[in-house]
Design a protein around this motif. Structure first.
Motif, PDB file in Angstrom:
ATOM      1  N   LEU A  19      44.367  37.082  45.267  1.00 25.97           N
ATOM      2  CA  LEU A  19      44.327  37.887  46.696  1.00 25.97           C
ATOM      3  C   LEU A  19      45.892  38.213  47.086  1.00 25.97           C
ATOM      4  O   LEU A  19      46.267  40.330  47.136  1.00 25.97           O
ATOM      5  CB  LEU A  19      44.264  37.971  47.800  1.00 25.97           C
ATOM      6  CG  LEU A  19      43.324  38.863  49.053  1.00 25.97           C
ATOM      7  CD1 LEU A  19      42.741  40.460  47.961  1.00 25.97           C
ATOM      8  CD2 LEU A  19      42.617  38.530  49.360  1.00 25.97           C
ATOM      9  N   ARG A  20      46.941  37.931  46.872  1.00 32.21           N
ATOM     10  CA  ARG A  20      48.469  37.917  47.597  1.00 32.21           C
ATOM     11  C   ARG A  20      49.085  38.730  45.927  1.00 32.21           C
ATOM     12  O   ARG A  20      49.485  39.658  46.375  1.00 32.21           O
ATOM     13  CB  ARG A  20      48.894  36.538  47.340  1.00 32.21           C
ATOM     14  CG  ARG A  20      48.851  35.869  48.773  1.00 32.21           C
ATOM     15  CD  ARG A  20      50.070  35.237  49.193  1.00 32.21           C
ATOM     16  NE  ARG A  20      49.714  34.209  48.272  1.00 32.21           N
ATOM     17  CZ  ARG A  20      49.240  32.777  48.021  1.00 32.21           C
ATOM     18  NH1 ARG A  20      48.654  32.589  48.892  1.00 32.21           N
ATOM     19  NH2 ARG A  20      49.088  32.156  47.419  1.00 32.21           N
ATOM     20  N   VAL A  21      48.846  38.354  44.669  1.00 34.44           N
ATOM     21  CA  VAL A  21      49.482  39.159  43.936  1.00 34.44           C
ATOM     22  C   VAL A  21      48.637  40.486  43.886  1.00 34.44           C
ATOM     23  O   VAL A  21      49.203  41.989  43.422  1.00 34.44           O
ATOM     24  CB  VAL A  21      48.601  38.875  42.439  1.00 34.44           C
ATOM     25  CG1 VAL A  21      49.042  38.888  41.472  1.00 34.44           C
ATOM     26  CG2 VAL A  21      49.723  37.183  42.523  1.00 34.44           C
ATOM     27  N   CYS A  22      47.434  40.878  44.254  1.00 31.73           N
ATOM     28  CA  CYS A  22      46.770  41.829  44.250  1.00 31.73           C
ATOM     29  C   CYS A  22      47.346  42.816  45.322  1.00 31.73           C
ATOM     30  O   CYS A  22      47.829  43.973  45.081  1.00 31.73           O
ATOM     31  CB  CYS A  22      45.701  42.231  44.205  1.00 31.73           C
ATOM     32  SG  CYS A  22      44.614  41.500  42.668  1.00 31.73           S
ATOM     33  N   TRP A  58      45.959  32.474  33.407  1.00 29.45           N
ATOM     34  CA  TRP A  58      44.530  33.809  32.529  1.00 29.45           C
ATOM     35  C   TRP A  58      44.633  34.701  33.999  1.00 29.45           C
ATOM     36  O   TRP A  58      43.487  35.779  33.324  1.00 29.45           O
ATOM     37  CB  TRP A  58      43.521  32.306  31.692  1.00 29.45           C
ATOM     38  CG  TRP A  58      42.358  33.060  31.738  1.00 29.45           C
ATOM     39  CD1 TRP A  58      42.011  34.000  30.691  1.00 29.45           C
ATOM     40  CD2 TRP A  58      41.409  32.874  32.846  1.00 29.45           C
ATOM     41  NE1 TRP A  58      40.278  34.114  30.785  1.00 29.45           N
ATOM     42  CE2 TRP A  58      39.669  33.852  31.780  1.00 29.45           C
ATOM     43  CE3 TRP A  58      40.573  32.207  33.356  1.00 29.45           C
ATOM     44  CZ2 TRP A  58      38.693  34.085  31.961  1.00 29.45           C
ATOM     45  CZ3 TRP A  58      39.151  33.022  33.841  1.00 29.45           C
ATOM     46  CH2 TRP A  58      38.085  33.720  32.984  1.00 29.45           C
ATOM     47  N   LEU A  59      43.779  34.015  35.126  1.00 27.09           N
ATOM     48  CA  LEU A  59      43.874  34.993  36.282  1.00 27.09           C
ATOM     49  C   LEU A  59      44.445  36.131  36.190  1.00 27.09           C
ATOM     50  O   LEU A  59      44.515  37.055  36.665  1.00 27.09           O
ATOM     51  CB  LEU A  59      43.482  33.885  37.225  1.00 27.09           C
ATOM     52  CG  LEU A  59      41.677  33.001  37.653  1.00 27.09           C
ATOM     53  CD1 LEU A  59      42.064  32.306  38.817  1.00 27.09           C
ATOM     54  CD2 LEU A  59      41.184  34.744  37.589  1.00 27.09           C
ATOM     55  N   VAL A  60      45.357  35.852  36.315  1.00 24.72           N
ATOM     56  CA  VAL A  60      46.889  36.881  36.871  1.00 24.72           C
ATOM     57  C   VAL A  60      46.773  37.614  35.011  1.00 24.72           C
ATOM     58  O   VAL A  60      47.220  38.735  35.837  1.00 24.72           O
ATOM     59  CB  VAL A  60      48.540  35.744  36.576  1.00 24.72           C
ATOM     60  CG1 VAL A  60      49.820  36.992  37.071  1.00 24.72           C
ATOM     61  CG2 VAL A  60      48.256  34.885  37.969  1.00 24.72           C
ATOM     62  N   ALA A 117      55.545  39.299  41.446  1.00 18.56           N
ATOM     63  CA  ALA A 117      54.128  38.948  42.451  1.00 18.56           C
ATOM     64  C   ALA A 117      54.092  38.020  41.236  1.00 18.56           C
ATOM     65  O   ALA A 117      53.125  36.741  41.440  1.00 18.56           O
ATOM     66  CB  ALA A 117      53.109  40.188  41.931  1.00 18.56           C
ATOM     67  N   TYR A 118      54.154  38.090  39.954  1.00 16.17           N
ATOM     68  CA  TYR A 118      53.830  37.135  39.335  1.00 16.17           C
ATOM     69  C   TYR A 118      54.673  35.576  38.520  1.00 16.17           C
ATOM     70  O   TYR A 118      54.003  34.686  39.000  1.00 16.17           O
ATOM     71  CB  TYR A 118      54.139  37.261  37.680  1.00 16.17           C
ATOM     72  CG  TYR A 118      52.997  38.332  37.483  1.00 16.17           C
ATOM     73  CD1 TYR A 118      51.623  38.882  38.755  1.00 16.17           C
ATOM     74  CD2 TYR A 118      53.302  40.128  36.713  1.00 16.17           C
ATOM     75  CE1 TYR A 118      50.794  40.294  38.084  1.00 16.17           C
ATOM     76  CE2 TYR A 118      52.972  41.197  36.625  1.00 16.17           C
ATOM     77  CZ  TYR A 118      51.135  41.208  37.644  1.00 16.17           C
ATOM     78  OH  TYR A 118      50.466  42.411  36.952  1.00 16.17           O
ATOM     79  N   HIS A 119      55.939  36.104  39.600  1.00 16.22           N
ATOM     80  CA  HIS A 119      57.222  34.798  39.638  1.00 16.22           C
ATOM     81  C   HIS A 119      56.254  34.048  40.620  1.00 16.22           C
ATOM     82  O   HIS A 119      56.243  33.113  41.015  1.00 16.22           O
ATOM     83  CB  HIS A 119      57.919  35.290  38.936  1.00 16.22           C
ATOM     84  CG  HIS A 119      58.548  33.827  39.227  1.00 16.22           C
ATOM     85  ND1 HIS A 119      59.324  32.667  37.511  1.00 16.22           N
ATOM     86  CD2 HIS A 119      59.833  33.265  40.192  1.00 16.22           C
ATOM     87  CE1 HIS A 119      59.917  32.252  38.560  1.00 16.22           C
ATOM     88  NE2 HIS A 119      60.298  32.244  39.712  1.00 16.22           N
ATOM     89  N   TYR A 120      57.044  34.869  41.602  1.00 19.08           N
ATOM     90  CA  TYR A 120      56.487  34.189  43.075  1.00 19.08           C
ATOM     91  C   TYR A 120      55.629  34.062  43.807  1.00 19.08           C
ATOM     92  O   TYR A 120      55.222  32.781  44.456  1.00 19.08           O
ATOM     93  CB  TYR A 120      57.796  34.395  43.880  1.00 19.08           C
ATOM     94  CG  TYR A 120      59.385  34.846  43.858  1.00 19.08           C
ATOM     95  CD1 TYR A 120      59.729  33.461  43.821  1.00 19.08           C
ATOM     96  CD2 TYR A 120      60.179  36.025  42.931  1.00 19.08           C
ATOM     97  CE1 TYR A 120      61.104  33.799  43.499  1.00 19.08           C
ATOM     98  CE2 TYR A 120      61.036  35.676  42.914  1.00 19.08           C
ATOM     99  CZ  TYR A 120      61.781  34.347  42.674  1.00 19.08           C
ATOM    100  OH  TYR A 120      63.268  34.128  42.256  1.00 19.08           O
ATOM    101  N   LEU A 121      54.632  34.872  43.739  1.00 19.52           N
ATOM    102  CA  LEU A 121      53.721  34.507  44.791  1.00 19.52           C
ATOM    103  C   LEU A 121      52.383  33.809  43.267  1.00 19.52           C
ATOM    104  O   LEU A 121      51.863  33.599  44.000  1.00 19.52           O
ATOM    105  CB  LEU A 121      52.808  36.016  44.833  1.00 19.52           C
ATOM    106  CG  LEU A 121      53.029  36.848  45.829  1.00 19.52           C
ATOM    107  CD1 LEU A 121      52.950  37.855  46.185  1.00 19.52           C
ATOM    108  CD2 LEU A 121      54.252  36.246  47.099  1.00 19.52           C
ATOM    109  N   ALA A 122      51.939  34.175  41.933  1.00 14.82           N
ATOM    110  CA  ALA A 122      51.665  33.717  41.393  1.00 14.82           C
ATOM    111  C   ALA A 122      52.346  32.080  40.231  1.00 14.82           C
ATOM    112  O   ALA A 122      51.039  31.452  39.887  1.00 14.82           O
ATOM    113  CB  ALA A 122      50.843  34.191  39.875  1.00 14.82           C
TER     114      ALA A 122
END
Lengths: 168, 206
Positions: A19-22, A58-60, A117-122
């Motif tokens: 949800l954070r990433v989205c 996988w989810l990201v 998003a992908y590096h810091y949040l995920a």
């Protein structure tokens, strides 16, 4: 070989991260659609996921693809893309900084926004971020670092203007 | 928050993103379960209900009730086994189990004497399945001995196997293995504990 967990546990464990990433990638308005599409698609494919796969990555990856679909669908509609529509959303408690940071992330160019998003949040390593965004890990790292730098500038500027407005 | 700890200042910068609306995850989860059921990708839905014999786990496939589990069985372990034996596409979702929850409520209130729910026996095979299919024919408030059940299931000498079939009944309470007792009238073992078996038989005798 670790047996596959019930999908419910995957949702509980990774749902908040997705949800954070989205929210960061799509903005508050489309984030919940992005989340729903991501998990529906993940549930469907879950039995075929190799047991030792990195579920988070996988989810990201799915969230990344679904976000691209949603942005494409949105840009096909006759609405200005640079200006996100102002609408009420149940995001956080006013004054906790959530909206401010989200707005700031929304102002970043797409590549930087995705890298942050992908590096810091995920928590994906830049090698995996590069796999999603194309280009080299170094380029992904630069996009992430530039994104964070730009975020700081935007947030400092907006807090300055906030102070100015408040000060008589 | 999953963030790289080698850059704590960035974690701090992005930390406000954690303070999203608390109800959001619940809402999204429910929306996911509903959409998955509609798309036929929700293979197993589950919920729990409180009962006089403790918290019960209820699980159902699209075909029907597939598992009822006592608290002593460890609900997390039961769900893990369902993931391995049937499908990992499992979500908490009350709506598919609403009829079962309602019928169990009525049963424990003494107003329902037989269950009217579709059952999915995918977890049972062979002789055990024959035993389970016979059990609903033992009427409410009545009991049969392991030997009688063996006879009814077509293998009069398989008394011990009837015991095993009852002990591994995936649908206790609904498929009434508690109505099978020892020939000497004593209760015999029960997966939910002898006390639970005694309570069910007492309820039905009232």
């Amino acid at each position: 070989m670790e047996p596959k967990k019930p999908f419910e546990l995957v949702v509980r464990e990774h749902g908040p991260m997705v949800l954070r990433v989205c929210r960061a990638v799509l903005g508050a308005h489309d984030a919940e659609d992005g989340w729903s599409e991501t998990f529906l698609s993940a549930l469907k494919a879950y039995p075929e996921l190799p047991p030792n796969a990195n579920v988070q990555a996988w989810l990201v990856t799915i969230a990344h693809r679904k976000s691209i679909d949603i942005v494409r669908a949105r840009t096909r509609q006759p609405v200005p893309v640079d200006e996100l529509p102002v609408r009420p959303s149940g995001l956080g408690i006013p004054g906790d900084g959530h909206r401010e940071v989200l707005d700031a992330v929304g102002q970043l160019p797409p590549k930087q926004r995705q890298a942050v998003a992908y590096h810091y949040l995920a928590g994906l390593p830049y090698k995996d971020v590069a796999g999603l965004l194309g280009g080299t890990p170094d380029a992904a790292r630069r996009a992430g670092a530039d994104g964070v730098k730009a975020l700081r500038t935007i947030l400092v500027d907006s807090s300055m203007s906030y102070v100015k407005e408040e000060t008589p | 928050m999953t963030i790289h700890h080698d850059e704590p200042d960035v974690s701090e910068l992005l930390a406000p993103l954690d303070s999203a609306e608390p109800g959001a995850m619940q809402r999204l989860h429910d929306r996911l379960a509903a959409a998955a059921a509609e798309q036929h990708t929700l293979d197993i839905a589950y919920r729990t209900v409180d009962s006089p014999i403790g918290k019960l786990l209820l699980a159902a496939t699209e075909r029907g009730m597939v598992r009822v589990a006592f608290e002593v069985e460890d609900h997390d372990a039961v769900l893990q086994l369902l993931a391995e034996k049937l499908s990992p596409r499992i979500l908490f979702s009350a709506s598919r189990l609403d009829p079962a929850a309602r019928e169990l409520d009525e049963y424990f209130a003494g107003t329902r004497h037989r269950f009217d729910l579709p059952l999915d026996f995918s977890l049972s095979r062979g002789f055990r399945l024959s035993v389970l299919e016979h059990l609903p024919q033992i009427a409410y408030g009545h009991t049969e001995s392991y030997a009688q059940v063996a006879l009814a299931a077509g293998s009069p000498r398989a008394v011990r196997a009837v015991g095993t079939a009852c002990a591994t009944n995936p649908l206790p309470v609904i498929v009434p293995c508690h109505r099978v007792v020892k020939s000497d009238g004593s209760f015999g073992n029960y997966l939910g504990g002898t006390e639970a078996k005694r309570a069910l038989l007492a309820l039905e005798a009232a």
